[in-house]
Design an enzyme around this catalytic site. Structure first.
Site, PDB file in Angstrom:
ATOM      1  N   LYS A   1      20.040  66.441  39.316  1.00  0.00           N
ATOM      2  CA  LYS A   1      18.473  66.021  38.760  1.00  0.00           C
ATOM      3  C   LYS A   1      18.483  65.926  37.422  1.00  0.00           C
ATOM      4  O   LYS A   1      19.573  65.945  36.760  1.00  0.00           O
ATOM      5  CB  LYS A   1      17.500  67.219  39.204  1.00  0.00           C
TER       6      LYS A   1
HETATM    7  C1  LIG Z   1      15.749  68.128  44.906  1.00  0.00           C
HETATM    8  C2  LIG Z   1      14.582  67.862  45.590  1.00  0.00           C
HETATM    9  C3  LIG Z   1      13.748  69.133  45.901  1.00  0.00           C
HETATM   10  C4  LIG Z   1      14.239  70.446  46.030  1.00  0.00           C
HETATM   11  O1  LIG Z   1      14.618  71.020  44.856  1.00  0.00           O
HETATM   12  P1  LIG Z   1      15.940  72.071  44.984  1.00  0.00           P
HETATM   13  O2  LIG Z   1      16.000  72.512  43.541  1.00  0.00           O
HETATM   14  O3  LIG Z   1      17.309  71.660  45.279  1.00  0.00           O
HETATM   15  O4  LIG Z   1      15.390  73.158  45.865  1.00  0.00           O
HETATM   16  C5  LIG Z   1      12.461  68.643  46.213  1.00  0.00           C
HETATM   17  N1  LIG Z   1      11.983  67.340  46.497  1.00  0.00           N
HETATM   18  C6  LIG Z   1      12.929  66.450  46.077  1.00  0.00           C
HETATM   19  C7  LIG Z   1      12.262  64.908  46.030  1.00  0.00           C
HETATM   20  C8  LIG Z   1      14.144  66.544  45.785  1.00  0.00           C
HETATM   21  O5  LIG Z   1      14.841  65.594  45.277  1.00  0.00           O
END
Ligand SMILES: *Cc1c(COP(=O)(O)O)cnc(C)c1O
Length: 371
Positions: free
Chosen positions: A185
């Site tokens: 991310k």
């Molecule tokens: C990564 C992601 C999540 C979940 O985040 P985590 O930190 O992996 O629990 C939720 N929604 C979207 C669109 C994501 O890309």
């Protein structure tokens, strides 16, 4: 293990300052529930122009806290797009709510406000907007619908920290905005997440929820007593992670710029080819979490690129097509999401991907499409 020269679709960007920030916490008194957590929360709020930040252990927990804070429960419907990570819908299920899938726009693959409006029933309580690939949804249209129908507007901004819409930062566009700090991310804390909001009461409910429902005042008092006011979890983020996040935030502007430069370079290379790119909204400041292209014979192109050591990926299979969701939801069909799913491919994009690699990936990709 992938070969050493394998290029993933995404990866973290860690600086020497990041490493030092983590080491400093390890030498300090507080590994968790210390001063770094609040500093990180405040920094995200300052950067995104919101009042309250609640740091939690991952983005999924952030979504869960948000759904809990707005009181989602059995019988409640929450409208969200099918082209998202399954966590978005799971967060609704955790509380016994019902995810209702609204199709995406053909050209952006963002949730279509007209579809949202069409699916509203007396049971609808909230909309979750997913800023797919790092591009903000049409928040003016969604805000208007939410206000007219008395719904909560929640942003799943796990792709879009650093993006903006009509000059307003993601984080200030919905009632509650959820971020993820997973390594792929925009910034990372290893695992981590945060909800930001201007609503003090919602923030307090989420702080309580992340810590077993324990009343917040108790640690400000001297004694041993505390009360449990509501159901809760242990969703806390550590000071180690918060220090990393705080440091990562300092280079966010640069990493978003690097992603934008890569996206422009890919875009320029694909002009005049058969490759279809997603549309960009005029008013969007894009975070480019993903660089998504649409091609015929996607699976063949995928295989050729993987064989060449390029870690292309597919984001996402419509959530309602997964076995568990098929059993839960009756016969949902979102034609635009399904057509997109057959064609989409995510090309590598991350700060630290060299220009030479971008050019090489673009060439390999174009020759795979034409093969
Ligand atoms: C990564 C992601 C999540 C979940 O985040 P985590 O930190 O992996 O629990 C939720 N929604 C979207 C669109 C994501 O890309």
């Amino acid at each position: 293990m992938p070969p050493p020269d394998f290029i993933p679709y995404a990866r973290q960007h860690i600086t020497e300052e990041d490493i030092q920030a983590v080491v400093d916490v390890l030498r300090s008194d507080w590994l968790t529930t210390g001063p770094m957590v609040e500093r990180f929360e405040q920094a995200v709020c300052d950067y995104r122009g919101t009042r309250h930040g609640v740091a939690v252990c991952n983005g999924t927990a952030a979504l869960h806290c948000a759904m809990h804070a707005i009181g989602i429960g059995p019988g409640d419907e929450v409208i969200l797009p099918p082209l998202t990570f399954v966590a978005t819908a799971n967060a609704v299920l955790y509380l016994g709510g019902t995810p209702v899938f609204a199709d995406v726009e053909e050209d952006t693959l963002l949730i279509d406000p007209n579809e949202v409006e069409r699916l509203i029933t007396p049971k609808t309580r909230a909309i979750i907007a997913v800023d797919y690939a790092g591009q903000p949804c049409d928040y003016d249209a969604l805000r208007d619908i939410a206000d007219r129908h008395g719904l909560w507007l929640v942003a799943d901004a796990c792709h879009s920290l650093g993006a903006s819409y009509k000059g307003r930062p993601v984080g200030s566009l919905a009632d509650l905005t959820c971020f993820s700090f997973h390594p792929v991310k925009p910034i990372t804390t290893g695992e981590g997440g945060m909800v930001v909001t201007d609503d003090a009461q919602l923030a307090e409910a989420m702080r309580r929820y992340r810590n077993h429902g324990i009343d917040l005042e108790h640690h400000r008092r001297q004694g041993w007593g505390y009360d449990v006011l509501s159901e809760g979890r242990n969703y806390r983020l550590t000071d180690i992670q918060s220090a990393l996040g705080l440091s990562q935030l300092r280079s966010l502007r640069q990493t978003v710029e690097a992603r934008n430069a890569i996206a422009s370079r890919y875009g320029a290379r694909f002009v005049g080819s058969s490759v279809r790119l997603l549309s960009r909204n005029r008013h969007a400041g894009h975070a480019w979490h993903l660089f998504v292209v649409r091609v015929a014979k996607r699976d063949e192109v995928f295989q050729r690129l993987r064989t060449a050591g390029i870690g292309v990926n597919v984001h996402y299979r419509p959530v309602y097509q997964f076995s568990m969701y098929r059993a839960l939801t009756d016969n949902v069909i979102c034609p635009r999401a399904e057509r997109a799913f057959a064609e989409i491919l995510s090309l590598p994009v991350y700060a630290g991907l060299s220009t030479a690699d971008v050019d090489r990936i673009a060439e390999l990709f174009l020759s795979s499409v034409d093969a």
